[in-house]
Design an enzyme around this catalytic site. Structure first.
Site, PDB file in Angstrom:
ATOM      1  N   PRO A  13       0.824  -1.212   0.000  1.00 51.69           N
ATOM      2  CA  PRO A  13       0.000   0.000   0.000  1.00 51.69           C
ATOM      3  C   PRO A  13       0.857   1.260   0.000  1.00 51.69           C
ATOM      4  CG  PRO A  13      -0.808  -1.570   1.624  1.00 51.69           C
ATOM      5  CD  PRO A  13       0.500  -2.109   1.122  1.00 51.69           C
ATOM      6  N   GLU A  14       0.459   2.246  -0.796  1.00 56.62           N
ATOM      7  CA  GLU A  14       1.148   3.527  -0.813  1.00 56.62           C
ATOM      8  C   GLU A  14       0.274   4.566  -0.106  1.00 56.62           C
ATOM      9  OE1 GLU A  14       3.594   4.644  -4.072  1.00 56.62           O
ATOM     10  OE2 GLU A  14       3.183   2.782  -5.144  1.00 56.62           O
ATOM     11  N   LYS A  73       3.157   6.917   4.933  1.00 57.32           N
ATOM     12  CA  LYS A  73       2.466   5.630   5.044  1.00 57.32           C
ATOM     13  C   LYS A  73       2.415   5.141   6.492  1.00 57.32           C
ATOM     14  CE  LYS A  73       5.110   4.081   1.619  1.00 57.32           C
ATOM     15  NZ  LYS A  73       5.699   3.162   0.618  1.00 57.32           N
ATOM     16  N   HIS A  93      -6.721 -15.096   7.910  1.00 53.15           N
ATOM     17  CA  HIS A  93      -5.441 -14.563   8.368  1.00 53.15           C
ATOM     18  C   HIS A  93      -5.622 -13.477   9.433  1.00 53.15           C
ATOM     19  CE1 HIS A  93      -3.556 -16.877   5.199  1.00 53.15           C
ATOM     20  NE2 HIS A  93      -4.378 -16.336   4.327  1.00 53.15           N
ATOM     21  N   ARG A 107       0.781 -12.171   4.879  1.00 51.22           N
ATOM     22  CA  ARG A 107       2.223 -12.375   4.772  1.00 51.22           C
ATOM     23  C   ARG A 107       2.973 -12.038   6.059  1.00 51.22           C
ATOM     24  NH1 ARG A 107       2.166  -9.250  -1.029  1.00 51.22           N
ATOM     25  NH2 ARG A 107       1.111 -10.878  -2.211  1.00 51.22           N
ATOM     26  N   ARG A 125      13.770  -2.889  -8.805  1.00 49.80           N
ATOM     27  CA  ARG A 125      12.368  -2.785  -9.200  1.00 49.80           C
ATOM     28  C   ARG A 125      12.328  -2.298 -10.643  1.00 49.80           C
ATOM     29  NH1 ARG A 125       9.982   0.510  -4.080  1.00 49.80           N
ATOM     30  NH2 ARG A 125      12.076   1.414  -4.112  1.00 49.80           N
TER      31      ARG A 125
END
Length: 337
Positions: A2-3, A61, A122, A148, A320
């Site tokens: 997420p940004e 963030k 989760h 994760r 990236r």
């Protein structure tokens, strides 16, 4: 991951549904999700039970819920219908000394759910929230879900901000910030963001422009996707040396960052990762409007509108990818890669 726009969507949801409510119980279902709270699950829960959430705040963030420990008040505040729980807060609410910090990591989600809803596969941490007098259909739980387990929650002290301005973007701003976030620069959507400081620091660095945008000590909240989108909008190459940037170009870049992020907010954020959802479980849709990121070998929309044929190029960048238009974002001489 997420940004900034994704985290801001979550912040707004938390402000609407959690602000002003007390935490009545805490269930830590997976201690790995509170590993940053080094004193363990018992201390984590002990610092939360009975606390009132006074706001939902974000810098870059970094997301946090300031907490106070005050008795319930009989006199409601006039928060209005846009914030169903804000009437629980009073004008003389003391400044929060601690905060619950949420780091979403790669797949962390904060979901507001009814207690009757089945647990997510989760689910890692559950906070049971106080009911809201006179309000209907107010979900009773805040759940941290993380497949994760790169994200997590922890409780920490709040400290004064170095510039005396509010710690971040929130509904009830106070000049305090979690200790662990104090080193992070302000983000482009923060009303206290200083262009002059940003431009001065840009010129003092000897690095490439995109590397600077990803430096959280210079400007926070700009991740890989929105860096590429902002650079495309500003017609600047990612390897442009920062010390050669003129004031007008820096202003154009900052305006592009704000515009791209504001439009992403309107759409609910990007959704490349199906694990990203906002506080009510809805995915964002801004990926449909991206102009550069992920569009390798596709037509540059700006060039196409001008009757020119130019295809988006992908370059390897910091393990990236970077996406740019060869025509309207030409490679600079003496670029810093």
């Amino acid at each position: 991951m997420p940004e900034l726009p994704e985290v801001e969507v979550v912040r707004r949801g938390l402000a609407r549904w959690v602000q002003g409510r007390r935490i009545e119980a805490v269930d830590v279902l997976d201690p790995r999700s509170i590993r940053r709270h080094t004193l363990g699950a018992g201390d984590f829960a002990g610092n939360l039970v009975g606390a009132r959430v006074t706001d939902a705040v974000r810098r870059g963030k970094f997301l946090w819920l300031p907490l106070t420990f005050t008795p319930d008040e009989d006199t409601p505040d006039d928060g209005g219908p846009e914030s169903p729980s804000s009437h629980l807060l009073t004008r003389d609410e003391p400044s929060p000394a601690v905060a619950l910090v949420a780091h979403l990591g790669m797949s962390g989600q904060l979901l507001v759910e009814d207690a009757e809803q089945p647990d997510e596969v989760h689910l890692r941490v559950r906070l049971r929230l106080s009911p809201v007098a006179g309000a209907r259909s107010m979900p009773g739980e805040l759940r941290f879900v993380d497949q994760r387990i790169f994200g997590g929650l922890f409780v920490t002290n709040m400290v004064p901000t170095s510039d005396g301005f509010p710690g971040g973007l929130g509904e009830r701003p106070v000049p305090l910030i979690p200790l662990e976030a104090a080193h992070i620069a302000r983000d482009p959507l923060d009303p206290a963001f200083s262009f002059e400081d940003f431009f001065r620091k840009l010129q003092s660095r000897r690095t490439g422009l995109k590397r600077a945008l990803l430096d959280q000590s210079l400007i926070s909240g700009v991740g890989n996707i929105y860096a590429d989108e902002s650079l495309w909008a500003a017609k600047l190459h990612y390897a442009r040396p920062t010390d050669t940037l003129r004031r007008a170009e820096a202003a154009r870049l900052l305006d592009a960052c704000r515009d791209v992020m504001s439009r992403a907010l309107d759409a609910g954020g990007t959704s490349f990762d199906s694990l990203y959802v906002n506080v009510n479980g809805a995915s964002g849709y801004f990926e449909r409007s991206l102009n550069a990121y992920g569009r390798e070998r596709e037509h540059c929309r700006r060039c196409q509108a001008e009757g020119r044929d130019s295809r988006i190029r992908r370059d390897t960048f910091m393990n990236r990818s970077s996406y740019s238009c060869p025509r309207c974002q030409p490679r600079p001489r003496n670029g810093r890669w």
